[in-house]
Structure formats: structure tokens, C-alpha cells
Motif scaffolding. Structure first.
Motif, PDB file in Angstrom:
ATOM      1  N   LEU A 177       0.844  -1.187   0.000  1.00 17.52           N
ATOM      2  CA  LEU A 177       0.000   0.000   0.000  1.00 17.52           C
ATOM      3  C   LEU A 177       0.887   1.247   0.000  1.00 17.52           C
ATOM      4  CD1 LEU A 177      -2.917   1.130   0.243  1.00 17.52           C
ATOM      5  CD2 LEU A 177      -2.614   1.032   2.731  1.00 17.52           C
ATOM      6  N   ILE A 178       0.556   2.175  -0.878  1.00 15.27           N
ATOM      7  CA  ILE A 178       1.306   3.430  -0.999  1.00 15.27           C
ATOM      8  C   ILE A 178       0.352   4.587  -0.757  1.00 15.27           C
ATOM      9  CG2 ILE A 178       2.679   4.905  -2.526  1.00 15.27           C
ATOM     10  CD1 ILE A 178       3.369   2.382  -4.146  1.00 15.27           C
ATOM     11  N   MET A 179       0.748   5.495   0.114  1.00 16.98           N
ATOM     12  CA  MET A 179      -0.024   6.708   0.368  1.00 16.98           C
ATOM     13  C   MET A 179       0.843   7.899  -0.009  1.00 16.98           C
ATOM     14  SD  MET A 179      -1.874   7.840   3.934  1.00 16.98           S
ATOM     15  CE  MET A 179      -3.162   9.074   3.969  1.00 16.98           C
ATOM     16  N   LEU A 180       0.312   8.791  -0.840  1.00 20.85           N
ATOM     17  CA  LEU A 180       1.096   9.956  -1.241  1.00 20.85           C
ATOM     18  C   LEU A 180       0.310  11.234  -0.999  1.00 20.85           C
ATOM     19  CD1 LEU A 180       0.442  11.447  -4.312  1.00 20.85           C
ATOM     20  CD2 LEU A 180       0.751   9.060  -4.941  1.00 20.85           C
TER      21      LEU A 180
ATOM     22  N   LYS B 212      -2.599  -2.414 -14.642  1.00 21.06           N
ATOM     23  CA  LYS B 212      -4.043  -2.604 -14.611  1.00 21.06           C
ATOM     24  C   LYS B 212      -4.506  -3.213 -13.295  1.00 21.06           C
ATOM     25  CE  LYS B 212      -4.889  -3.026 -19.586  1.00 21.06           C
ATOM     26  NZ  LYS B 212      -5.417  -3.888 -20.677  1.00 21.06           N
ATOM     27  N   ALA B 213      -3.659  -4.030 -12.699  1.00 17.40           N
ATOM     28  CA  ALA B 213      -4.043  -4.711 -11.455  1.00 17.40           C
ATOM     29  C   ALA B 213      -4.026  -3.769 -10.253  1.00 17.40           C
ATOM     30  CB  ALA B 213      -3.110  -5.886 -11.193  1.00 17.40           C
ATOM     31  N   ASP B 214      -3.320  -2.641 -10.363  1.00 18.13           N
ATOM     32  CA  ASP B 214      -3.224  -1.700  -9.254  1.00 18.13           C
ATOM     33  C   ASP B 214      -4.507  -0.888  -9.129  1.00 18.13           C
ATOM     34  OD1 ASP B 214      -0.598  -2.547  -8.889  1.00 18.13           O
ATOM     35  OD2 ASP B 214       0.196  -0.999 -10.225  1.00 18.13           O
ATOM     36  N   CYS B 215      -4.819  -0.486  -7.917  1.00 19.97           N
ATOM     37  CA  CYS B 215      -5.989   0.348  -7.653  1.00 19.97           C
ATOM     38  C   CYS B 215      -5.521   1.699  -7.138  1.00 19.97           C
ATOM     39  CB  CYS B 215      -6.907  -0.320  -6.630  1.00 19.97           C
ATOM     40  SG  CYS B 215      -8.396   0.648  -6.248  1.00 19.97           S
ATOM     41  N   CYS B 216      -5.946   2.757  -7.815  1.00 18.88           N
ATOM     42  CA  CYS B 216      -5.526   4.105  -7.458  1.00 18.88           C
ATOM     43  C   CYS B 216      -6.750   4.914  -7.054  1.00 18.88           C
ATOM     44  CB  CYS B 216      -4.812   4.755  -8.643  1.00 18.88           C
ATOM     45  SG  CYS B 216      -4.221   6.420  -8.303  1.00 18.88           S
ATOM     46  N   ALA B 217      -6.683   5.583  -5.909  1.00 20.14           N
ATOM     47  CA  ALA B 217      -7.837   6.316  -5.403  1.00 20.14           C
ATOM     48  C   ALA B 217      -7.429   7.691  -4.886  1.00 20.14           C
ATOM     49  CB  ALA B 217      -8.503   5.532  -4.274  1.00 20.14           C
ATOM     50  N   ARG B 218      -8.355   8.617  -5.010  1.00 19.48           N
ATOM     51  CA  ARG B 218      -8.191   9.894  -4.308  1.00 19.48           C
ATOM     52  C   ARG B 218      -8.751   9.695  -2.908  1.00 19.48           C
ATOM     53  NH1 ARG B 218     -11.141  15.699  -5.358  1.00 19.48           N
ATOM     54  NH2 ARG B 218      -9.795  16.952  -3.972  1.00 19.48           N
ATOM     55  N   TRP B 219      -7.867   9.816  -1.939  1.00 16.04           N
ATOM     56  CA  TRP B 219      -8.237   9.528  -0.567  1.00 16.04           C
ATOM     57  C   TRP B 219      -8.947  10.711   0.076  1.00 16.04           C
ATOM     58  CZ3 TRP B 219      -9.075   5.327   1.820  1.00 16.04           C
ATOM     59  CH2 TRP B 219      -9.059   5.245   3.224  1.00 16.04           C
ATOM     60  N   GLY B 220      -8.578  11.885  -0.354  1.00 18.50           N
ATOM     61  CA  GLY B 220      -9.188  13.090   0.200  1.00 18.50           C
ATOM     62  C   GLY B 220      -8.266  14.279   0.007  1.00 18.50           C
ATOM     63  N   GLY B 221      -8.800  15.415  -0.463  1.00 16.43           N
ATOM     64  CA  GLY B 221      -7.950  16.577  -0.680  1.00 16.43           C
ATOM     65  C   GLY B 221      -6.847  16.264  -1.667  1.00 16.43           C
ATOM     66  N   GLU B 222      -5.588  16.433  -1.192  1.00 14.61           N
ATOM     67  CA  GLU B 222      -4.429  16.164  -2.040  1.00 14.61           C
ATOM     68  C   GLU B 222      -3.766  14.838  -1.709  1.00 14.61           C
ATOM     69  OE1 GLU B 222      -2.905  18.726   1.421  1.00 14.61           O
ATOM     70  OE2 GLU B 222      -4.747  18.369   0.310  1.00 14.61           O
ATOM     71  N   GLU B 223      -4.466  13.955  -0.998  1.00 15.95           N
ATOM     72  CA  GLU B 223      -3.935  12.642  -0.632  1.00 15.95           C
ATOM     73  C   GLU B 223      -4.476  11.565  -1.576  1.00 15.95           C
ATOM     74  OE1 GLU B 223      -3.076  12.821   4.148  1.00 15.95           O
ATOM     75  OE2 GLU B 223      -5.017  12.079   3.454  1.00 15.95           O
TER      76      GLU B 223
ATOM     77  N   SER C 121       6.422  23.262 -11.161  1.00 13.56           N
ATOM     78  CA  SER C 121       6.994  22.150 -10.394  1.00 13.56           C
ATOM     79  C   SER C 121       6.166  21.837  -9.158  1.00 13.56           C
ATOM     80  CB  SER C 121       8.428  22.488  -9.983  1.00 13.56           C
ATOM     81  OG  SER C 121       8.978  21.438  -9.207  1.00 13.56           O
ATOM     82  N   VAL C 122       5.957  20.536  -8.929  1.00 15.18           N
ATOM     83  CA  VAL C 122       5.236  20.038  -7.758  1.00 15.18           C
ATOM     84  C   VAL C 122       5.986  18.828  -7.230  1.00 15.18           C
ATOM     85  CG1 VAL C 122       3.099  18.950  -6.953  1.00 15.18           C
ATOM     86  CG2 VAL C 122       2.976  20.874  -8.523  1.00 15.18           C
ATOM     87  N   THR C 123       6.009  18.647  -5.934  1.00 10.52           N
ATOM     88  CA  THR C 123       6.608  17.437  -5.361  1.00 10.52           C
ATOM     89  C   THR C 123       5.585  16.731  -4.485  1.00 10.52           C
ATOM     90  OG1 THR C 123       7.488  18.575  -3.400  1.00 10.52           O
ATOM     91  CG2 THR C 123       8.904  18.482  -5.363  1.00 10.52           C
ATOM     92  N   ALA C 124       5.887  15.494  -4.146  1.00 13.65           N
ATOM     93  CA  ALA C 124       4.985  14.702  -3.302  1.00 13.65           C
ATOM     94  C   ALA C 124       5.801  13.844  -2.359  1.00 13.65           C
ATOM     95  CB  ALA C 124       4.074  13.830  -4.158  1.00 13.65           C
ATOM     96  N   SER C 125       5.218  13.527  -1.219  1.00 12.80           N
ATOM     97  CA  SER C 125       5.824  12.638  -0.230  1.00 12.80           C
ATOM     98  C   SER C 125       5.047  11.331  -0.196  1.00 12.80           C
ATOM     99  CB  SER C 125       5.812  13.289   1.148  1.00 12.80           C
ATOM    100  OG  SER C 125       6.525  14.515   1.131  1.00 12.80           O
ATOM    101  N   PHE C 126       5.761  10.226   0.084  1.00 12.55           N
ATOM    102  CA  PHE C 126       5.168   8.892  -0.007  1.00 12.55           C
ATOM    103  C   PHE C 126       5.410   8.083   1.259  1.00 12.55           C
ATOM    104  CE2 PHE C 126       5.779  10.330  -4.246  1.00 12.55           C
ATOM    105  CZ  PHE C 126       4.877   9.679  -5.067  1.00 12.55           C
ATOM    106  N   GLY C 127       4.372   7.358   1.679  1.00  7.42           N
ATOM    107  CA  GLY C 127       4.508   6.324   2.683  1.00  7.42           C
ATOM    108  C   GLY C 127       4.233   4.988   2.027  1.00  7.42           C
TER     109      GLY C 127
END
Length: 312
Positions: A180-183, A217-228, A262-268
């Protein structure tokens, strides 16, 4: 006898067939099912005139092989009634998906029922076929609205919760790797404050497109809320998930976003442990993202379980 397995018919004025009806007859002493009468909508649906269809075998579904199977199924279901007048035929039915001339799908719901019992060793049946395309499209649209984030087109939070629970259960049963990846976009509030929420929305839409292009295709990508955002990666170990997160992090950093640039993101990033609860997984990935933010942003963190590659 008339046989017509072309694409479903349609009037010259493009009027779609509504409720097609064919009256059928089955003789106990001879095989086959024959048409006694058809209405106008049946002719619209399958082509041909009423005279063409009288005495012909009915078309229940578009595919000829499937049509024959249904006829065989019908005979099997009618056998008790042909041999015993006191038996009862409950009917059979289904949903046929076929193609219009323009390539779009059409959904036809069909059902065959008996008109009374056996009479003089024959059974009269009624075949009804109803165009339910509009209904099916409305139901599909409602499902999309219920499961999709309206801004980005990604899976929404409630749907992602359901997918996550299902995949975690599967991981428990089969012990297959699941990560699981959260960005979270860095300093996103500043984008909204400096350029307005419309620009912020454009950035989120552009990010959603980038995520779709970089996932399987097997991965699931979701908008968790706001910019997450959440990324669920089946059959993916922690090491593989870290590489995926690094790939996406680099792609985000080197993408020119609308107006903002330019935009950056942090990942867990975490891998689901054996028999771990969904609540525990979510807590760990959230903590890992928090550590990425604490260590300076624009980086991937696993919560200390794995040292990511040097940031670029």
C-alpha cells in the motif's frame, strides 16, 4: 425456413425495438421450436417480415451457437410437461448483450413462458424480448457516481475501502505480497492560496492522469481526500512498491503542472503483514507518510522497515 443471424435490426428512422414478442409452438412428436406469430418489435429487433418468420425457428439471442444451446435447454425444461400434462413449466430467461450497427452495446432481456398447458400434444410458448439498454446504462452511471471521485475520475474513498478489505482478505488466504502506498502533494495549500482552487483542481486532475499512466491494470488508485492519494499494489513486495513509489515521485517532480509548474509529493509505503488488520495497515502507511514529511518532503518512507534509494 427463415434464418437470420445478422446484427439486430433497426428501422430506417432509427427507432429502437421496444418489447418484442414471438408466439412459439413445440410439438411433442417432432423436435424443434417454431414461430406461430411475431409482433412488429420482433421484426425490428431481428429483421425480416412477419411472413418470413412464420414457421421459422426463433432467434432468442444473437449468437447462433448460444441460440441453439438455449433451444436445447428449453426442450429439456419442457420434457416433463410434454410427458405429463399436470407438470408445470416455470419458464427460462436471461440477458443478451449484442452490438448495434455503430458498435455500441445493446442489452436485451428475454424470457420464455408457457401459454397454458399442453394441448393436443403441443405447447404454446411466449418469447418476450425487452430492450433494457437505457436502464442498464443508467445503473452503470449510478455505479460510477457511487464509486468514482468526480474531480479526478479515480476510485473514491469508499470504493477503495472495499477494494482494500477484499485484497487484504485475499492476502490472508493465499499469503501473496500486497503493498500500500499513500502519497500527499507537498505544500498544496500554498497552491490554492496563491493561484486559487481552480488551479489546485487542475493540478489534482493532472496528477491523477500521471498516476494512471504509471500504474498497472491490477493496481488500484484512489483519491483519498484533498491532495492525498492511495495506491494498492497486489502481488507487489515492499521493495517493489518502493521502486514504484520512487518512479512516481520522480515523474511528479519532473512534470510541468498547470500554472504552478513544479510540484513534489511525499510517499509512505508498507507491505501488508500476515493476518494484519486493515486498521493496522492504514495506521502504518499513514505513519510512514508522516515520516517522509518530517524528513523534508519529496521522498519515500517505509517507516524505517526498508531504506529507500537516495532521493533524486
Amino acid at each position: 425456413m427463415y434464418q437470420h443471424y445478422a446484427r439486430p435490426g433497426q428501422d430506417a428512422d432509427d427507432e429502437e425495438p421496444g418489447h418484442a414478442v414471438a408466439i412459439l409452438s413445440v410439438q411433442g412428436s417432432s423436435p424443434g421450436v417454431h414461430i406461430v406469430d411475431v409482433n412488429t418489435d420482433y421484426q425490428r429487433l431481428w429483421g425480416g417480415s412477419r411472413e418470413d418468420w412464420l414457421g421459422a425457428a426463433p432467434i432468442i439471442v444473437q449468437q447462433e451457437a448460444a441460440n441453439r444451446q438455449i433451444i436445447d435447454q428449453l426442450h429439456d425444461a419442457l420434457n416433463p410437461l410434454l410427458n405429463d400434462a399436470k407438470s408445470f413449466f416455470e419458464g427460462i430467461g436471461g440477458l443478451e448483450v449484442n452490438r448495434r450497427h455503430d458498435g455500441s452495446r445493446r442489452y436485451v432481456e428475454w424470457r420464455i413462458t408457457a401459454m397454458g398447458g399442453r394441448h393436443n400434444n403441443s405447447i404454446t410458448l411466449v418469447l418476450t424480448q425487452r430492450n433494457v439498454t437505457e436502464q442498464m446504462e443508467k445503473e452503470a452511471q449510478l455505479e460510477r457516481l457511487a464509486t468514482t471521485d468526480m474531480l479526478t475520475g479515480l476510485v473514491n474513498r469508499s470504493q477503495f475501502d472495499a477494494v482494500l478489505k477484499s485484497e487484504v482478505s485475499r492476502q490472508h488466504r493465499y499469503a501473496r505480497p500486497l503493498s500500500l502506498i499513500m502519497l500527499d502533494l507537498d505544500f498544496f495549500k500554498q497552491i490554492n492560496d496563491s493561484h486559487g482552487h481552480d488551479v489546485g483542481d487542475q493540478v489534482l486532475v493532472a496528477l491523477a492522469g500521471l498516476l494512471k499512466r504509471n500504474l498497472r491494470k491490477a493496481d488500484c488508485c484512489a483519491r483519498w481526500g484533498g491532495e492525498e492519494f492511495m495506491l494498492l499494489a497486489p502481488e507487489t513486495s515492499l521493495e517493489q512498491a518502493v521502486r514504484l513509489a520512487e518512479k512516481i515521485r520522480g515523474a511528479i517532480k519532473h512534470t510541468d503542472f498547470p500554472i504552478q509548474g513544479s510540484v513534489t509529493a511525499s510517499f509512505g509505503v508498507v507491505e501488508v503483514h500476515s493476518q494484519e488488520s486493515v486498521k493496522s495497515v492504514m495506521k502504518r502507511v499513514d505513519n510512514a507518510l508522516y515520516l517522509a514529511k518530517e524528513k523534508g518532503r519529496d521522498r519515500v518512507s517505509t517507516g524505517g522497515l526498508l531504506t529507500p534509494a537516495k532521493q533524486a
